[in-house]
Scaffold this motif. Structure first.
Motif, PDB file in Angstrom:
ATOM      1  N   ALA A   1       0.877  -0.952   0.378  1.00  0.00           N
ATOM      2  CA  ALA A   1      -0.073   0.045  -0.158  1.00  0.00           C
ATOM      3  C   ALA A   1       0.589   1.489   0.324  1.00  0.00           C
ATOM      4  N   TYR A   2       0.448   2.574   0.113  1.00  0.00           N
ATOM      5  CA  TYR A   2       1.384   3.284  -0.375  1.00  0.00           C
ATOM      6  C   TYR A   2      -0.193   4.617   0.854  1.00  0.00           C
ATOM      7  N   GLY A   3      -1.331   5.337   0.216  1.00  0.00           N
ATOM      8  CA  GLY A   3      -1.261   5.763   1.391  1.00  0.00           C
ATOM      9  C   GLY A   3      -1.475   7.512   1.857  1.00  0.00           C
TER      10      GLY A   3
ATOM     11  N   ARG B   1      -7.331   4.252   2.747  1.00  0.00           N
ATOM     12  CA  ARG B   1      -7.459   6.255   2.792  1.00  0.00           C
ATOM     13  C   ARG B   1      -6.125   6.967   2.786  1.00  0.00           C
ATOM     14  N   GLY B   2      -5.761   8.172   1.877  1.00  0.00           N
ATOM     15  CA  GLY B   2      -4.595   8.973   2.300  1.00  0.00           C
ATOM     16  C   GLY B   2      -5.231   8.476   0.269  1.00  0.00           C
ATOM     17  N   GLY B   3      -5.053   8.069  -0.494  1.00  0.00           N
ATOM     18  CA  GLY B   3      -5.374   7.817  -1.787  1.00  0.00           C
ATOM     19  C   GLY B   3      -6.467   8.911  -2.171  1.00  0.00           C
TER      20      GLY B   3
ATOM     21  N   ASN C   1      -5.873   7.061   9.631  1.00  0.00           N
ATOM     22  CA  ASN C   1      -6.817   6.248   9.523  1.00  0.00           C
ATOM     23  C   ASN C   1      -6.279   5.490   8.699  1.00  0.00           C
ATOM     24  N   THR C   2      -5.102   6.035   7.813  1.00  0.00           N
ATOM     25  CA  THR C   2      -4.359   5.514   6.751  1.00  0.00           C
ATOM     26  C   THR C   2      -3.199   3.510   7.195  1.00  0.00           C
TER      27      THR C   2
ATOM     28  N   SER D   1       8.630   5.091   0.643  1.00  0.00           N
ATOM     29  CA  SER D   1       8.736   6.626   0.518  1.00  0.00           C
ATOM     30  C   SER D   1       7.567   6.642   1.891  1.00  0.00           C
ATOM     31  N   ALA D   2       6.742   7.460   1.008  1.00  0.00           N
ATOM     32  CA  ALA D   2       5.094   7.427   1.937  1.00  0.00           C
ATOM     33  C   ALA D   2       4.852   6.326   2.826  1.00  0.00           C
ATOM     34  N   GLY D   3       4.486   5.410   1.897  1.00  0.00           N
ATOM     35  CA  GLY D   3       4.074   3.891   1.838  1.00  0.00           C
ATOM     36  C   GLY D   3       5.363   3.198   3.217  1.00  0.00           C
TER      37      GLY D   3
END
Length: 701
Positions: free
Chosen positions: A474-476, A506-508, A526-527, A555-557
């Protein structure tokens, strides 16, 4: 080498002399960081100096330790690399597209790491012209990337950027396509791929970047053959929370400068391309909360805007009244269940990319009679996108399609007859057959009742009784949707019994704009909980068990990976965190670090106490505790331009002193690359092979 008191194995030679798998332990050098009356002590702050030999020695020692720990799977890594490389068609080329007098395409040669950028004049049967051979340009460089080729209106010049460090600081170069000469004009620290020619075929606009913050902040005008010191500054972005872009409109009439505040505000500047010394004018002044993008056709603009439309709507306005919002006329209304993500315009057709229930739908509207239809793709999970369509006067739409079982495909679609022609499908060598794989779309219920889509793929016959290993990805963040696209490298896991799952957390933006808003700023947690809830769902549904569940993100993931490792370390057998953003508070307090100020609207500004407290409550580095953690592989690059290498390095150093388990904790630093890893189509596979071998080794134990 500097004298140092910390226990550090510094050379591969030492490793070869000992059989003990003793991990490097970085020295603790306490540094107090105080704000809002609160003090944090960072014992590894000193690792942020890549010029310090102690830092380099530590990173090299971690790399050597990884090689020792993973020595039993050395042959597996090599096998995986050769296997993944063997699926790639060595001599390959893209589908040509026509622009102006030429057909443009890229191709690869046997054994070539990099592409050749080519064209043919008038016909695909014409003689080939090689505009750039990136293999030749890359010689002598351990890393190379040519960014954003822009051809002049007379089709005789090409502007491109060169990055040989992986810091995304490109040197602008100009080549004469008739003579083959690369001009001496060389302008450093530019934004690669953000170049725009004026119609005079000698004036080129470019974005200059701050080499410290890596933010593009100025647009300059360069005249071919003149000293770059004489270049003229035409626009400067004063607000360092905005990112910048620069491009020529599809109509070729305008040059646009785009300022974007990370999903919060947008502002376009525009200049007629035939008026190279003129002044840019504002399309519509920026306003907090208003995002828009524009497409020029004829004497008007189409505008995709969230003005009174959370999921965006489509409007139009005469080109001379853009700044008068009362002159904007609605074309496509806002819909609460449909996110308007893409648009393209042709002489007789309007094409929209609409995201609904997590999937992209392509909508074709005939502008003559207002009839419309959607393309049918017939799979439960897929990715579709409007392709590059530089011509207006055509009824053929080029689009891309892929799914977890369908290789990347390029189609030409006749919008009148509705005939779909497959122009090219990624050729996967080694006996690949899509019929051997199964794709699913399921929904997990988050703890607050929200339904989270999960896309899955596995090889036919893989048991769903809890016995299969599963990799959850996931990334998000940033409203970036992780679409269920094909990967030939992933087959190496699927063929060894793995199930692969993408959690669309969520976040995507998979489920619309609200999906993004509910996974950022003060709702960021939530992510993390979405990802955990998806994991528990997959276990309950017997896709896997805790003993065989792996998590991956970059990265953010990678921030996501750090957060779930702290929240539920018991849930995962192993975690792969690539270039992870894990030192959230310290990074967001340092405006000299690349990209910090532009991220305030994603994470919040910790100089405000409510954001500081919230970030501190989830920042992976700050929340490492004395407890057992899963097996972990952490990947980074010394020259990373997005997430600085010291964040994962500090995180691993702290985990080493805090964790109470005997699980593997490995740090791999690519000493010659940055955020995207190794350059070249084959070298990058070695890092994927490392990740896969790490997980497969744990499955066997």
């Amino acid at each position: 080498m500097k004298n140092s008191s910390f226990t550090l194995i510094t050379t591969l030679t030492f490793y070869s002399m000992t059989q003990a798998q003793t991990p490097p332990i970085a020295q603790q050098k306490p540094k107090e960081l105080t704000i809002h009356g609160h003090t944090r002590t960072d014992n590894y702050y000193w690792l942020n100096d890549r010029e310090n030999p102690e830092v380099i020695n530590y990173l090299n020692a971690e790399n050597a330790y990884l090689e020792q720990v993973l020595a039993p799977v050395k042959n597996l890594r090599e096998k995986l690399f050769e296997e993944m490389k063997g699926r790639i068609k060595q001599q390959d080329e893209s589908v040509p597209y026509k622009e102006g007098s030429y057909y443009y395409y890229t191709r690869f040669i046997e054994g070539g790491e990099y592409p050749l950028y080519c064209r043919k004049k008038g016909s695909l049967e014409a003689a080939e012209e090689v505009m750039l051979d990136e293999n030749e340009l890359a010689k002598g460089h351990s890393y190379y990337d040519a960014g954003g080729l822009e051809v002049s209106d007379n089709e005789e010049l090409v502007a491109f950027g060169e990055d040989t460090v992986s810091r995304r600081l490109y040197t602008l170069r100009i080549k004469n396509l008739k003579t083959g000469e690369i001009y001496p004009d060389a302008i450093s620290d530019t934004e690669g791929g953000n170049y725009a020619w004026a119609t005079d075929n000698k004036t080129l606009f470019y974005i200059r970047k701050d080499p410290q913050t890596l933010l593009g902040y100025q647009v300059w005008r360069h005249v071919l053959g003149t000293d770059p010191k004489q270049d003229v500054l035409v626009y400067e972005e004063k607000d360092n929370q905005f990112y910048m872009g620069l491009y020529r409109s599809k109509s070729k009439k305008f040059i646009h400068i785009v300022s974007d505040q990370n999903g919060v505000a947008t502002e376009y500047q525009m200049l007629e391309a035939n008026n190279s010394t003129g002044s840019f004018r504002t399309f519509l002044p920026r306003r907090h909360g208003h995002e828009y993008d524009v497409l020029h056709v004829g004497e008007k603009f189409y505008i995709r805007t969230n003005w009174h439309a959370e999921n965006f709507r489509l409007m139009e306005v005469p080109e001379d009244k853009t700044a008068d919002r009362n002159a904007w006329k609605e074309v496509i209304a806002h819909r609460p269940d449909v996110y308007l993500q893409q648009m393209d315009i042709f002489t007789n057709h309007l094409v929209l990319g609409e995201r609904k229930e997590g999937l992209m739908h392509l909508r074709i509207i005939n502008q003559n009679d207002q009839s419309e239809h959607y393309l049918n793709f017939g799979e439960p999970a897929y990715v579709a996108a409007i392709g590059y369509n530089p011509e207006f006067n055509t009824n053929v739409l080029r689009f891309g399609y892929s799914s977890l079982t369908t290789p990347n495909s390029t189609y030409d679609y006749n919008m009148d007859t509705r005939e779909r022609t497959l122009m090219k499908q990624q050729e996967v060598l080694g006996g690949f057959n899509s019929a051997n794989y199964v794709s699913e779309r399921v929904y997990a219920t988050a703890r607050d009742g929200v339904k989270i889509p999960i896309s899955l793929v596995y090889r036919k016959g893989t048991p769903k009784d809890g016995s299969a290993p599963l990799l959850q990805y996931a990334y998000g963040s940033y409203g970036i949707s992780m679409d269920p696209a094909f990967s030939s490298t992933r087959l190496s896991l699927l063929d060894r019994g793995f199930i692969f799952a993408i959690a669309h957390i969520r976040g995507g933006q998979e489920m619309g704009r609200r999906w993004y808003e509910d996974g950022k700023m003060l709702k960021k947690k939530n992510t993390f909980t979405d990802f955990i809830d998806c994991s528990e769902f997959l276990i309950r549904q017997k896709y896997t068990t805790q003993e065989k569940l792996f998590a991956m993100g970059g990265s953010a993931g990678g921030l996501l990976m750090g957060a779930v490792a702290n929240l539920r370390p018991d849930l995962y057998r192993g975690i792969v965190a690539s270039v992870p953003f894990v030192d959230v508070v310290t990074t967001m307090l340092d405006e000299n670090i690349p990209l910090t100020t532009g991220e305030f609207e994603e994470w919040g500004n910790p100089k405000q106490k409510q954001y500081y407290d919230y970030m501190l409550s989830y920042s992976p580095y700050d929340n490492v505790e004395k407890k057992a953690y899963p097996n972990m592989l952490v990947m980074t690059g010394l020259h990373d331009s997005q997430v600085q290498y010291w964040e994962p390095a500090k995180w691993v150093a702290k985990l080493r002193t805090m964790k109470t388990d005997n699980n593997q904790l490995l740090l791999h630093t690519n000493m010659e690359a940055g955020h995207g890893g190794a350059s070249g189509r084959f070298q990058a596979l070695k890092e994927i092979a490392l990740e896969y071998a790490f997980m497969l080794n744990l499955v066997e134990k």
